[in-house]
Design a protein around this motif. Structure first.
Motif, PDB file in Angstrom:
ATOM      1  N   ARG A  81       0.850  -1.201   0.000  1.00  0.00           N
ATOM      2  CA  ARG A  81       0.000   0.000   0.000  1.00  0.00           C
ATOM      3  C   ARG A  81       0.880   1.244   0.000  1.00  0.00           C
ATOM      4  N   ILE A  82       0.226   2.396  -0.225  1.00  0.00           N
ATOM      5  CA  ILE A  82       0.863   3.704  -0.056  1.00  0.00           C
ATOM      6  C   ILE A  82      -0.068   4.553   0.796  1.00  0.00           C
ATOM      7  N   ASP A  83       0.438   5.065   1.890  1.00  0.00           N
ATOM      8  CA  ASP A  83      -0.340   5.972   2.736  1.00  0.00           C
ATOM      9  C   ASP A  83      -0.098   7.433   2.377  1.00  0.00           C
ATOM     10  N   VAL A  84       1.135   7.729   1.989  1.00  0.00           N
ATOM     11  CA  VAL A  84       1.515   9.106   1.649  1.00  0.00           C
ATOM     12  C   VAL A  84       2.329   9.078   0.367  1.00  0.00           C
ATOM     13  N   LEU A  85       1.913   9.885  -0.600  1.00  0.00           N
ATOM     14  CA  LEU A  85       2.658  10.039  -1.844  1.00  0.00           C
ATOM     15  C   LEU A  85       3.110  11.483  -1.966  1.00  0.00           C
ATOM     16  N   SER A 132      -2.802  10.552   1.810  1.00  0.00           N
ATOM     17  CA  SER A 132      -2.431  11.939   1.559  1.00  0.00           C
ATOM     18  C   SER A 132      -1.484  12.012   0.368  1.00  0.00           C
ATOM     19  N   ILE A 133      -1.836  12.867  -0.593  1.00  0.00           N
ATOM     20  CA  ILE A 133      -0.970  13.137  -1.737  1.00  0.00           C
ATOM     21  C   ILE A 133      -0.476  14.567  -1.616  1.00  0.00           C
ATOM     22  N   LEU A 225       1.242  17.975   6.323  1.00  0.00           N
ATOM     23  CA  LEU A 225       0.297  17.617   5.259  1.00  0.00           C
ATOM     24  C   LEU A 225       0.096  16.106   5.148  1.00  0.00           C
ATOM     25  N   ALA A 226       1.092  15.343   5.547  1.00  0.00           N
ATOM     26  CA  ALA A 226       1.002  13.884   5.479  1.00  0.00           C
ATOM     27  C   ALA A 226       0.253  13.289   6.660  1.00  0.00           C
ATOM     28  N   SER A 227       0.198  14.016   7.754  1.00  0.00           N
ATOM     29  CA  SER A 227      -0.308  13.455   9.004  1.00  0.00           C
ATOM     30  C   SER A 227      -1.781  13.769   9.213  1.00  0.00           C
TER      31      SER A 227
END
Length: 247
Positions: A81-85, A132-133, A225-227
């Motif tokens: 998976r990807i949580d933050v890009l 979050s992107i 921004l990611a959190s």
């Protein structure tokens, strides 16, 4: 350290130097596992060694779609998976109107616009609710800059991408925001400054805080921004510029 990204999997394109490296280092310090990309293997290896054991790399050119496919296949295999890009890979060089070549235009738009579009689009199958992107923009998206119109145009384009994408992603639970740095002390900025003597001194004079920024300062904002601290921030452009674009 607040561990605000504990357990999250992040991908940072263009993560081997400069702003991308600063973001990747901050993410790891906050508990994330990070995959960085870049075009040069030696720089990637050096960056992973600097970031630490929670970092790994995939060599990829974001303007080459097969490279992006290989990147996400590897991320899926390693992490699922990807949580933050962070779509950060980009670049530009100086060229005044009247001197702009087709090659200059094509190269800049291929990386900064095409690359960002497909970096984001191809990541979506690996992202879920709460993802979050973050797209790296620039103060040039809203300011005129001599001999930098092509680069500036690419950053204006991706700013509107993000405004439109939040509508396309409505209901997905995935947020998209723009982090727009001003002059940051990176190899890329120093490369441009080599073409324009006195540029760094000029920036220090016109930035209201009286200096250029550090990559770690962009990393701190990217962590926000990611959190979950930014859970209701969507479609925004957050400037990390010492006030340059605000005056």
């Amino acid at each position: 350290m607040s561990n605000s990204l504990e357990g999250k999997v992040a991908v940072v394109t263009g993560g081997s130097t400069g702003i991308g490296l600063g973001i990747a280092k901050r993410f790891v310090s906050e508990g994330a596992t990070v995959v960085i990309t870049g075009r040069r293997r030696a720089e990637l290896d050096a960056a992973v060694a600097e970031i630490g054991e929670k970092a790994s790399s995939v060599q990829a050119d974001v303007s080459v779609l097969s490279d992006l496919d290989a990147l996400y296949a590897e991320v899926s295999k390693r992490h699922g998976r990807i949580d933050v890009l962070v779509a950060n890979a980009g670049g530009g060089s100086l060229a005044k109107l009247g001197e702009i070549t087709e090659e200059h235009f094509d190269r800049t738009f291929a990386i900064n616009v095409k690359g960002v579009l497909f970096t984001v689009q191809k990541a979506l199958p690996l992202m879920k609710q709460g993802g979050s992107i973050i797209v790296t923009g620039s103060t040039t998206s809203i300011m005129g800059t001599e001999a930098f119109s092509v680069y500036s145009g690419t950053k204006a384009a991706i700013r509107n991408f993000v405004r439109s994408w939040i509508l396309d992603l409505k209901g997905s639970g995935i947020r998209v925001n723009v982090l727009s740095p001003g002059p940051i002390d990176t190899p890329a900025l120093r490369g441009v400054a080599d073409q324009a003597p006195g540029l760094l001194e000029h920036f220090s004079a016109v930035v209201p805080l009286g200096r250029i920024g550090d990559p770690d300062e962009t990393g701190k904002v990217a962590v926000f921004l990611a959190s979950d601290a930014s859970s209701f921030v969507n479609g925004a452009e957050l400037f990390v510029d010492g006030g340059l674009a605000q005056v």
